[in-house]
Design an enzyme around this catalytic site. Structure first.
Site, PDB file in Angstrom:
ATOM      1  NE  ARG A  55      -2.701   0.502   3.477  1.00  0.00           N
ATOM      2  CZ  ARG A  55      -1.901   0.779   4.521  1.00  0.00           C
ATOM      3  NH1 ARG A  55      -1.188   1.888   4.536  1.00  0.00           N
ATOM      4  NH2 ARG A  55      -1.823  -0.067   5.537  1.00  0.00           N
ATOM      5  CE1 TYR A 108     -17.463  11.203 -15.663  1.00  0.00           C
ATOM      6  CE2 TYR A 108     -16.239  11.330 -13.605  1.00  0.00           C
ATOM      7  CZ  TYR A 108     -16.989  10.605 -14.517  1.00  0.00           C
ATOM      8  OH  TYR A 108     -17.260   9.287 -14.270  1.00  0.00           O
ATOM      9  CG  ASP A 181      -9.883  16.045 -14.828  1.00  0.00           C
ATOM     10  OD1 ASP A 181      -9.178  15.486 -15.698  1.00  0.00           O
ATOM     11  OD2 ASP A 181     -10.854  15.486 -14.278  1.00  0.00           O
ATOM     12  CE  LYS A 206     -12.559   7.662 -18.658  1.00  0.00           C
ATOM     13  NZ  LYS A 206     -12.636   8.302 -17.385  1.00  0.00           N
TER      14      LYS A 206
END
Ligand code: PLP
Length: 386
Positions: A55, A108, A181, A206
């Site tokens: 982690r 978004y 973003d 993306k």
């Protein structure tokens, strides 16, 4: 190749080489997938390379994070399990109850939902402003309370353009940080940190991943102080990608430049076709001289990207019909993969903003232009529209 040489190299070289040296024991040119949750210690606290638990750190993820920082020209990069996991970590690292954010008025839908339905009840308020209008962004700031000015450019799905340098100046004057973003542009077309932004967010699902085979997110910070807060929260919250996902995302990043060039070539061809089709109303693409953000986009982007939105003159029913009739374009959410996608934002990606000020037009179709043969894409749209 030394790290110093790497940082001075061109984009493609950094995307391919930064973050990783061929494995000293085998010479493997790609980062091995370290499928391990823990690491043997050489005596208590005797960590090899600082690795103690996956982690906190994993070499496959570290290679991706180094490459992300290099392509965005930031101080440090961080990989997450999804774009929204990155955004959540960012909000919790940099805001407290009572603080305020400015977000795009066509953000978004998932970002809006996170800010409105998760951060809101936790005590962080927000105002929405159009990223294309710096004066309205400035007016939305609440002096002393606004911690983050958050923009997308181009926005999703209306492809509005924000002037990153101007917005950075506005945010900084108010003592806030500018978050960009950069999912739609990708680091190949635009590097917000070099224009004054403090943090870049990506849904690496993306263009960075680029093959619609992995969900992921990223943050890249311009300075060390912010990077340290993100690092602490990344480990404390634990929304990290596993090594298989980190490997796939990193593999995608290496071909980002060539893919983006083809996405842009094909988008320009599709835009030419759509602008002359009688069933099509507004075509929204920052590369069009008629687009209100064209000049700013030309200044801050290498090219105009692979996303195209358009409105169908006959209204929503026809728009839904076009989405269903396309065959080469796959009807589906998401974007930025090698395959072309078509979607109806009002009913799909942006359904969560229906009934709010952020609602998108019902006759709007969004295309993610892939890297197939351009003629096939145009013929498919022609068939679906006629
Ligand atoms: N930002 C933008 C612009 C997006 O389009 C998306 C997803 O579509 C996200 C963030 C969220 O990323 P993810 O779906 O990887 O959580």
């Amino acid at each position: 190749m030394t790290q110093e040489h790497r940082l001075k190299s061109g984009f493609e070289t950094r995307a391919i080489h930064a973050g990783y040296e061929p494995d000293p024991s085998t010479g493997a040119v790609n980062p091995p997938i370290y499928a391990t949750s823990t690491y043997k210690q050489d005596g208590v606290g005797g960590l090899r390379g600082g690795y103690e638990y996956s982690r906190s750190g994993n070499p496959t993820r570290a290679a991706l994070e180094g490459a992300l920082a290099a392509v965005e020209e930031g101080e440090r990069g961080f990989a997450f399990a999804s774009g929204l996991a990155a955004e959540d970590t960012l909000i919790r690292a940099l805001t407290r109850p009572g603080d305020h954010l400015v977000i795009p008025d066509d953000a978004y839908g998932g970002t809006f939902r996170l800010v409105d339905k998760v951060a809101g009840p936790w005590g962080v308020e927000h105002s929405a402003a159009p990223v294309s209008d710096p004066a309205r962004v400035a007016a939305a700031i609440r002096p002393g309370r606004t911690r983050l000015v958050w923009v997308e450019t181009p926005t999703n799905p209306l492809l509005n353009i924000g002037d990153i340098a101007a917005l950075a100046a506005i945010a900084h004057d108010a003592g806030a940080l500018l978050v960009v973003d950069n999912t739609f542009a990708s680091p190949y077309l635009q590097q917000p940190l070099t224009l004054g932004a403090d943090l870049v967010v990506h849904s690496t699902t993306k263009y960075v991943g680029g093959h619609s085979d992995v969900v992921g997110g990223a943050l890249v910070a311009r300075d060390l102080e912010v990077a340290e807060k993100i690092a602490f929260h990344q480990n404390s919250m634990g929304a990290v990608p596993g090594p298989f996902d980190a490997f796939l995302t990193h593999r995608g990043l290496k071909t980002l430049a060539v893919r983006m060039e083809r996405h842009c070539d094909n988008a320009e061809r599709v835009v030419d076709f759509l602008t002359s089709h009688p069933a099509v109303g507004d075509v929204i693409y920052p590369g069009l001289e008629t687009h209100p953000g064209h000049e700013v986009a030309q200044r801050q982007m290498r090219r105009f990207g692979g996303m195209v939105s358009f409105r169908v003159r006959a209204g929503e029913t026809k728009a839904l019909d076009v989405c269903s009739r396309a065959e080469v374009f796959t009807l589906g959410e998401s974007l930025g993969g090698v395959e072309s996608l078509i979607e109806h934002p009002g009913r799909m990606t942006h359904a969560s903003v229906a009934g709010t000020d952020l609602e998108v037009p019902a006759d709007l179709i969004r295309l993610s232009i892939g890297i197939e043969t351009a003629e096939d894409l145009i013929a498919d749209l022609e068939r679906a529209l006629d």
